[in-house]
Design a protein around this motif. Sequence first.
Motif, PDB file in Angstrom:
ATOM      1  N   LEU B 122       0.860  -1.183   0.000  1.00  0.00           N
ATOM      2  CA  LEU B 122       0.000   0.000   0.000  1.00  0.00           C
ATOM      3  C   LEU B 122       0.893   1.228   0.000  1.00  0.00           C
ATOM      4  CD1 LEU B 122      -2.425  -1.333   2.705  1.00  0.00           C
ATOM      5  CD2 LEU B 122      -2.967  -0.997   0.296  1.00  0.00           C
ATOM      6  N   GLU B 132       3.198   5.006   6.986  1.00  0.00           N
ATOM      7  CA  GLU B 132       1.851   5.337   7.445  1.00  0.00           C
ATOM      8  C   GLU B 132       0.822   4.370   6.869  1.00  0.00           C
ATOM      9  OE1 GLU B 132       0.703   9.204   6.125  1.00  0.00           O
ATOM     10  OE2 GLU B 132      -1.260   9.140   7.072  1.00  0.00           O
ATOM     11  N   SER B 133       1.093   3.863   5.678  1.00  0.00           N
ATOM     12  CA  SER B 133       0.010   3.187   4.963  1.00  0.00           C
ATOM     13  C   SER B 133      -0.114   1.704   5.268  1.00  0.00           C
ATOM     14  CB  SER B 133       0.203   3.371   3.451  1.00  0.00           C
ATOM     15  OG  SER B 133       1.429   2.812   3.051  1.00  0.00           O
ATOM     16  N   TYR B 134       0.962   1.050   5.694  1.00  0.00           N
ATOM     17  CA  TYR B 134       0.854  -0.408   5.782  1.00  0.00           C
ATOM     18  C   TYR B 134       0.029  -0.862   6.981  1.00  0.00           C
ATOM     19  CZ  TYR B 134       4.681  -0.470   9.280  1.00  0.00           C
ATOM     20  OH  TYR B 134       5.453  -0.273  10.390  1.00  0.00           O
ATOM     21  N   SER B 135      -0.554  -2.032   6.855  1.00  0.00           N
ATOM     22  CA  SER B 135      -1.328  -2.654   7.920  1.00  0.00           C
ATOM     23  C   SER B 135      -1.337  -4.150   7.646  1.00  0.00           C
ATOM     24  CB  SER B 135      -2.755  -2.098   7.910  1.00  0.00           C
ATOM     25  OG  SER B 135      -3.556  -2.781   8.844  1.00  0.00           O
TER      26      SER B 135
END
Lengths: 460, 584
Positions: B122, B132-135
Amino acid sequence: MGFKPLSRRTLLRGTGGIAVALPLLDAMEAHAQSAPPVRAVFCVNFDGTYRPAWIPKSTSGTTLGDLGTILSPLTPWKSRILQLDGINNQAAVLNTNGDGHPGGAGSILTGRTLQQGSVYTGGGGSSGWADGISIDQHLAKTVGKNDRFPTLTLACRPENVTVLSHISYTGPAQPVPPMADPVEVFNKLFTNFTPPGSGGTTTPPPEDPALAALRARRKSVLDAVLDSMNVLSGRVGAADRAKIDQHATSIRELELRLTTPPDTDPDTTMPPSSTGCSKPAKPATLDYNSSANFDKASAAMIDLTVLALACGMTRSVSLQWARSTSGLTFPWLGINEGQHKISHMSDAAGGPLVTKINQWFAGQFATLIDKLSKIQEGSGTLLDNTILYWGNGLAHGANHTQKDVPFVLAGGGGFKYGRYLKFTGASHNGILIAILNKMGVPDTNFGDPRASNGPLPNLS
Amino acid sequence: MTLSSDVVRSLRCRFWVLTLAAAVAGCLGSAEVEHTRSAPPGSSDDPSGSPGSPGSGDEVTYPDRPATEGGGDGGTATTACTAVPSPGTTPMHKLTNQEYDNTVSALLGLPGHHSADLPADLTGLGFTTSAESYSISLRHAEKYLEAAERIAAATDLSKVLPCTATTDACAQKFIDSFGSKAFRRPITAEERTRLMAVYTAGKGQSDFETGIRMVIEAVLQSADFLYRPEFGAPVAGAKVVPITDYEMASRLSYFLWSSMPDETLFAAAANGELRTPDQIEAQARRMVADPRARKTVATFNEQWLELEVLDHAEKDESHFPDWQTIRPLLRKETALFMDDVFWNPASNVASMFTSKTSFMNKPLADFYGLTGPQGSEFVKVTLDGKQRQGLLTQASMMAVHASTKESNPVLRGRFVRQQLLCHFLPPPPADVAIIPPEPDPNLTTRERFDAHRTDPACAGCHSLMDPIGFGFENYDAVGAYRTEENGKTIDATGTLTATSVDGNFNGPVDLSNRLAESKEIRECATLMWFRFLVGRAESTEDDCTLQHAEKLFAESGDKFPELLVALTQTDAFLYRKAVVPGGQ
């Protein structure tokens, strides 16, 4: 020294069946159930509708008369749909990070605004991810937690454009990547799957010792992995800790699924329907990123959705059609302009095209209804026990509005269908809450508290 | 109408500065944009007093501060630098899929696309390095497990075991060496114990070999393998601390190679030779000269220029029947071009816009109407500088920022403004109909879009985009050159505003020449690489880092490879905020 790479065969046996084969913790409870559980499928498309063609041509009181052009493919199912007009996606209205495109994708299943951030920076403005869990994942954590698959997150051509491409979230800033390849979904559902026998045998055959060994192996490995996550979590700052803890949660879920001895009949939690559960042929391998194959990908995903429900594998599926602001074209409809571009045309020029596109999606929705209706379950059909939800990431494309977003419910599960209900700016969180309640989750609120005010009235 | 210079200056701090009021007022609607600057968490402006402000009067010293160097040039380049470094926040990086592949390859001698089944990375700000974007979802965890099992099974243990006896002692030796390499720092006693337990379980279940493969599986899924946690060297009382030797080895290797440190970096870390800016600069120069840096640069360029979008760009094939064939060639041309611009010793940042070199094979040359290339191989070609010159005249750029049949000045202007000038564009106001003018057989695209200038609801923001986009009207929806549209002569004049090179221009080459001279493109290239490096948006805390990098970049003659070296000399690279477990 003889430690050469393992043979491919050995390897395949190890990984082929990962399929998150599921613990069936409440098997006893399930057997005691008399009524089949209520399932839900959440369908979402994007970039708005053309409301004059969406509203019914006639009604009698709240009873649906002639459907509008867009919903006309649902005419045979008129008595099984509930058309909800005058609904706002209130969370998206409240959202101040990014415009209606990311705001609508992020809220359509979460009922939440977007976080501040710089994940999305596409069309002006910027935003982070949605600020909370989506309904499909909430079901997965509650009534679906012991299902073979607590939920399935499916999409056709979602691409990977951050907030615009994701509707399913396990929590704040925790987007779930959808499965977009029908072959991957097939493999996940049906690798090592044995269709239930007609005799209703309850004695599972003895377990393959190799699989038992694999389970023990994975448990040892994942215990160490989880330990590493927990140690690191204790050392880092709050923001990093949230990321690590989310990862640790995923490891714990994986471990639970992998290490509990699976029942070789995966269907004791939710008995499969008496007809309709069989292992299908593997879907054709195709370039599912191409617009030209979108209709085929959608057909395959619908078939897989129906089978997953019929086989008792899950009770919650999200099915995302494309993504917000996509360049998807519809060559099989003779539409070679991109969906987003079309949505920004004037009503005079774009209205007929938006109508045609949404009518096609209504046809997909009708296909889903039709297939569910053909599967016997108890004295009725699978459709009788399934709630179908269909929403859109925007109300109207050209002005990015989130007021009067088109919603249709269909199927069964206890709503009173065959009706057209006109609200005045009611929040769509109320629909999500009403669905939760029908599925046995007694929550009175869901999503952003400012947009959540109990279940939408008059649906039953 | 000009943009307030304050606004332009504040664009660097875009995520903290622009208030809703400013956005609603429109891009240009208000000359006085409110400067309610939100301090990022932990900054010295933050009244909560969290890490980030200088230590309280103790003897913490930070040598080699940019502000204390030279300083005689009288410029303003490093005025933001103070005695206490300001590294900004340092979110923890997760290995991108590309980094995962490269790391596994280096660690186990197993080249391959090991991450093929992992969900795509991501992005944040367009970059896969975004922290900030990864999960990590369940699906990720499942795919990491499967990948680790495949990799462990495919490993030739005779190549990774440091000993030959199938004994516990050998296993321990393996865990020490392999674990230290995989975690990119010496393994801890706790980790030894943990991994020995995995080995012992495997051996008990089956045999020595199983135990070793299980250790590999556990390591490849461990937090300290998949993430790059950093704590810095502890300095009593300091809220800003230097990066440790091993952390610095990883910073260098993942920034420049998208992979784990090599033996040289590990040795330098072990010997305490990654501490001074000079030591780090020397390593950076060695690494930039290595072919591995080339791949990282290619990844950056693809993401900066949004080239992946091309793969999804659909065209009306009744108008452009060759589109499917041409599309991958366009992407390749730009990739080769940017590679040349970046690495050619004769090039610099201006070459992005002024280079008359490109790369084509015969089908692509045919598409452009050029002669020269003969086969399917891409070869270097020289352009005439009239129809084509530099990045912005390439069909890839023009085709991505267009609709299926027509050009789109708005999208093209947006790309230049946002990606090349790094200017902030607020979203269009909600509930206002955004209806671009429809194709009209009697009008040019430009004539149709002129309405934006007269409609005040649109004019504010569109005056930042359209007058740039009009300059590309010589290129149609797939980037083919044209001089007429609907029987009318193309007007490709335009205007640059809110830049250091404001003024009228005529056509894409004139515009390109103008941009090549701008300070914005230099600052923007620096900023984009900074974002790629740190995995987050910039804030006011980063002024010293950005100004110092810009200064070194300028001193190099705007050489791209030198920009990479320059970024290793900044506060953001050399330092981090001290970690408070569970704190901000």
